[in-house]
Design a protein around this motif. Structure first.
Motif, mmCIF file in Angstrom:
data_model
loop_
_atom_site.group_PDB
_atom_site.id
_atom_site.type_symbol
_atom_site.label_atom_id
_atom_site.label_comp_id
_atom_site.label_asym_id
_atom_site.label_seq_id
_atom_site.Cartn_x
_atom_site.Cartn_y
_atom_site.Cartn_z
ATOM 1 N N ASP A 1 -26.646 -5.619 -6.930
ATOM 2 C CA ASP A 1 -27.878 -5.900 -6.213
ATOM 3 C C ASP A 1 -27.715 -7.207 -5.446
ATOM 4 O O ASP A 1 -27.459 -8.252 -6.045
ATOM 5 C CB ASP A 1 -29.032 -6.003 -7.220
ATOM 6 N N THR A 2 -27.845 -7.162 -4.123
ATOM 7 C CA THR A 2 -27.620 -8.357 -3.290
ATOM 8 C C THR A 2 -28.900 -8.829 -2.610
ATOM 9 O O THR A 2 -28.840 -9.597 -1.645
ATOM 10 C CB THR A 2 -26.555 -8.062 -2.220
ATOM 11 N N ARG A 3 -30.061 -8.408 -3.094
ATOM 12 C CA ARG A 3 -31.309 -8.815 -2.446
ATOM 13 C C ARG A 3 -31.516 -10.324 -2.522
ATOM 14 O O ARG A 3 -31.922 -10.956 -1.541
ATOM 15 C CB ARG A 3 -32.494 -8.096 -3.098
ATOM 16 N N ALA A 4 -31.260 -10.918 -3.660
ATOM 17 C CA ALA A 4 -31.507 -12.355 -3.832
ATOM 18 C C ALA A 4 -30.439 -13.201 -3.151
ATOM 19 O O ALA A 4 -30.716 -14.318 -2.699
ATOM 20 C CB ALA A 4 -31.573 -12.692 -5.326
ATOM 21 N N ASP A 5 -29.215 -12.702 -3.067
ATOM 22 C CA ASP A 5 -28.101 -13.455 -2.492
ATOM 23 C C ASP A 5 -27.253 -12.501 -1.652
ATOM 24 O O ASP A 5 -26.280 -11.922 -2.145
ATOM 25 C CB ASP A 5 -27.261 -14.088 -3.606
ATOM 26 N N PRO A 6 -27.610 -12.297 -0.372
ATOM 27 C CA PRO A 6 -26.913 -11.302 0.464
ATOM 28 C C PRO A 6 -25.415 -11.523 0.588
ATOM 29 O O PRO A 6 -24.671 -10.577 0.824
ATOM 30 C CB PRO A 6 -27.617 -11.446 1.825
ATOM 31 N N GLN A 7 -24.967 -12.772 0.445
ATOM 32 C CA GLN A 7 -23.537 -13.061 0.573
ATOM 33 C C GLN A 7 -22.853 -13.156 -0.790
ATOM 34 O O GLN A 7 -21.644 -13.382 -0.863
ATOM 35 C CB GLN A 7 -23.317 -14.343 1.375
ATOM 36 N N LEU A 8 -23.613 -13.007 -1.849
ATOM 37 C CA LEU A 8 -23.097 -13.004 -3.220
ATOM 38 C C LEU A 8 -22.186 -14.198 -3.490
ATOM 39 O O LEU A 8 -21.028 -14.064 -3.867
ATOM 40 C CB LEU A 8 -22.354 -11.695 -3.525
ATOM 41 N N GLY A 9 -22.741 -15.383 -3.262
ATOM 42 C CA GLY A 9 -22.048 -16.614 -3.615
ATOM 43 C C GLY A 9 -20.916 -17.023 -2.704
ATOM 44 O O GLY A 9 -20.175 -17.950 -3.025
ATOM 45 N N ALA A 10 -20.780 -16.355 -1.553
ATOM 46 C CA ALA A 10 -19.644 -16.631 -0.669
ATOM 47 C C ALA A 10 -20.097 -17.334 0.602
ATOM 48 O O ALA A 10 -21.290 -17.462 0.890
ATOM 49 C CB ALA A 10 -18.920 -15.338 -0.329
ATOM 50 N N GLU A 11 -19.124 -17.789 1.384
ATOM 51 C CA GLU A 11 -19.413 -18.377 2.678
ATOM 52 C C GLU A 11 -19.816 -17.306 3.683
ATOM 53 O O GLU A 11 -20.625 -17.531 4.577
ATOM 54 C CB GLU A 11 -18.171 -19.128 3.203
ATOM 55 N N ARG A 12 -19.225 -16.116 3.535
ATOM 56 C CA ARG A 12 -19.522 -14.987 4.418
ATOM 57 C C ARG A 12 -19.671 -13.730 3.565
ATOM 58 O O ARG A 12 -19.093 -13.634 2.484
ATOM 59 C CB ARG A 12 -18.391 -14.789 5.437
ATOM 60 N N ALA A 13 -20.394 -12.758 4.089
ATOM 61 C CA ALA A 13 -20.608 -11.513 3.351
ATOM 62 C C ALA A 13 -19.444 -10.554 3.570
ATOM 63 O O ALA A 13 -19.617 -9.369 3.871
ATOM 64 C CB ALA A 13 -21.920 -10.865 3.791
ATOM 65 N N GLU A 14 -18.233 -11.067 3.411
ATOM 66 C CA GLU A 14 -17.026 -10.246 3.566
ATOM 67 C C GLU A 14 -16.600 -9.706 2.211
ATOM 68 O O GLU A 14 -16.926 -10.265 1.165
ATOM 69 C CB GLU A 14 -15.886 -11.076 4.170
ATOM 70 N N ALA A 15 -15.835 -8.606 2.250
ATOM 71 C CA ALA A 15 -15.290 -8.003 1.029
ATOM 72 C C ALA A 15 -16.401 -7.715 0.023
ATOM 73 O O ALA A 15 -16.223 -7.903 -1.179
ATOM 74 C CB ALA A 15 -14.214 -8.895 0.404
ATOM 75 N N LEU A 16 -17.547 -7.273 0.519
ATOM 76 C CA LEU A 16 -18.682 -6.976 -0.342
ATOM 77 C C LEU A 16 -19.165 -5.550 -0.155
ATOM 78 O O LEU A 16 -19.634 -4.916 -1.098
ATOM 79 C CB LEU A 16 -19.821 -7.961 -0.039
ATOM 80 N N ASP A 17 -19.047 -5.034 1.055
ATOM 81 C CA ASP A 17 -19.428 -3.660 1.350
ATOM 82 C C ASP A 17 -18.672 -2.693 0.432
ATOM 83 O O ASP A 17 -17.487 -2.873 0.157
ATOM 84 C CB ASP A 17 -19.109 -3.357 2.819
#
Length: 385
Positions: free
Chosen positions: A96-112
């Protein structure tokens, strides 16, 4: 040192760890594509941090990131062997990425989900190097230090990973178009509308169902426009009646959570390019659904069939037992002994070793294997689900 000083020191260690926790979880999850394994890694990282000589650690966040990356790499290497015995396709565990769209990262890469799925085909070191560079923007030399390799080799690892991703995945459509096509797909899948399905699927589309042997989950990918569309059309009358669809967010994008009587049955994500739907990814495995479902509104909206899971305290020899802060309760078994025993802490401070707890029997499955009956369709890529 007095008891009061010990308490103050531990409180400070806890505060440092909790401040870094989103960053650490983002590293572990991207390397492992599993929230349960990522939480296990953070449990072990906390124990290493608790037992380390923190007075000599100059940069706590860098220290914790290095410990986490090395632990995740170790687990990834052992996970490759475990996943070879997995029944059917293996898909990333949704987060679930609603609270943190980038999941603790600088960019939302390698998350899809689609990218994590492709990263699984790389060796663990390539995957870790790619994640640390693309998502967290670490300098190559720092990545090399974290992975205990050379800067030159690190650049080569990242380059190979980039080429693999770019060759295997076409540019995704914009978010609004993705949502529109997903709505069209779901309507057509429910009604078994072949014409519509054939109009929105890419020629070489693949449908993956992750059930790990669950009844109703296809054990083989279904490949090609004709096969996938016919499979979905034949599947519709048996699966979709009495089901509810809930729009949710998973791994930074839209997803559909399908439930029956308040129980989550499957989470669907789609990989969509300008050519149409490239991949349909159905997560049915209750062990993967349960942590995700629990994250939605505190787990009060849905339930999910999942095995009970003990969370025994682990003891750090010579130090007081302090439970890892921030870990959701009852999520997963602990790491196998070999997953953590030989991971070196950063050179700044080795810390003490943890006594690995006994891992529950992986063959013990005390939960029901009931699931929706899958259509048995002859002639689809030579296999039936």
């Amino acid at each position: 040192m007095s008891i009061g000083d010990d308490t103050d020191s531990l409180d400070e260690a806890t505060n440092v760890f909790m401040a870094a926790r989103p960053h650490l979880f983002g590293i572990a999850y991207r390397v492992l594509a599993s929230t349960t394994e990522a939480e296990d890694v953070l449990q072990e990282a906390w124990l290493r941090w608790q037992g380390a000589d923190r007075d000599v650690v100059r940069e706590p966040k860098a220290f914790l990131a290095t410990v986490t990356a090395r632990l995740a790499l170790n687990v990834a290497q052992s996970a490759r062997v475990r996943r070879e015995s997995y029944i059917g396709p293996w898909l990333p565990e949704p987060v679930d990425t609603r609270a943190d769209p980038q999941l603790g990262a600088e960019r939302a890469e390698a998350l899809d989900t689609a990218v994590l799925f492709l990263l699984e085909r790389l060796n663990p070191v390539e995957r870790a190097a790619y994640v640390l560079r693309e998502a967290f923007d670490y300098p190559y030399q720092q990545i090399a230090d974290m992975l205990e390799t050379s800067e030159t080799n690190t650049r080569q690892l990242v380059s190979r990973a980039r080429k693999h991703i770019s060759s295997e995945r076409r540019k995704p459509v914009e978010a609004t178009e993705h949502r529109r096509l997903m709505e069209v797909f779901l309507t057509a899948a429910q009604t078994g509308d072949l014409a519509v399905l054939e109009g929105i699927l890419a020629d070489d589309v693949v449908s993956y169902t992750d059930g790990n042997g669950l009844r109703g989950a296809s054990k083989f990918p279904v490949v090609g426009l004709v096969h996938v569309s016919r499979y979905l059309a034949a599947f519709a009358p048996r699966f979709w009646p009495q089901k509810e669809i809930h729009w949710v967010e998973a791994n930074g994008g839209p997803a559909a959570l399908v439930s029956a009587g308040g129980t989550a049955v499957v989470l669907l994500t789609l990989d969509i390019s300008e050519r149409g739907i490239e991949r349909a990814m159905w997560v049915m495995n209750p062990e993967k659904l349960a942590p995700y479902v629990a994250s939605l509104d505190g787990g009060t909206t849905f339930s999910s069939r999942t095995p009970p899971c003990a969370s025994p305290e682990r003891v750090l020899v010579g130090h007081p037992v302090v439970r890892y802060p921030g870990r959701p309760k009852g999520r997963s078994p602990w790491l196998a002994a070999q997953s953590v025993r030989h991971v070196a802490a950063p050179r700044e401070s080795r810390g003490d070793r943890a006594d690995p707890a006994a891992r529950p029997d992986p063959n013990e499955r005390p939960w029901g294997q009931d699931g929706p009956e899958a259509s048995q369709i002859a002639g689809l890529s030579g296999r039936t689900g």
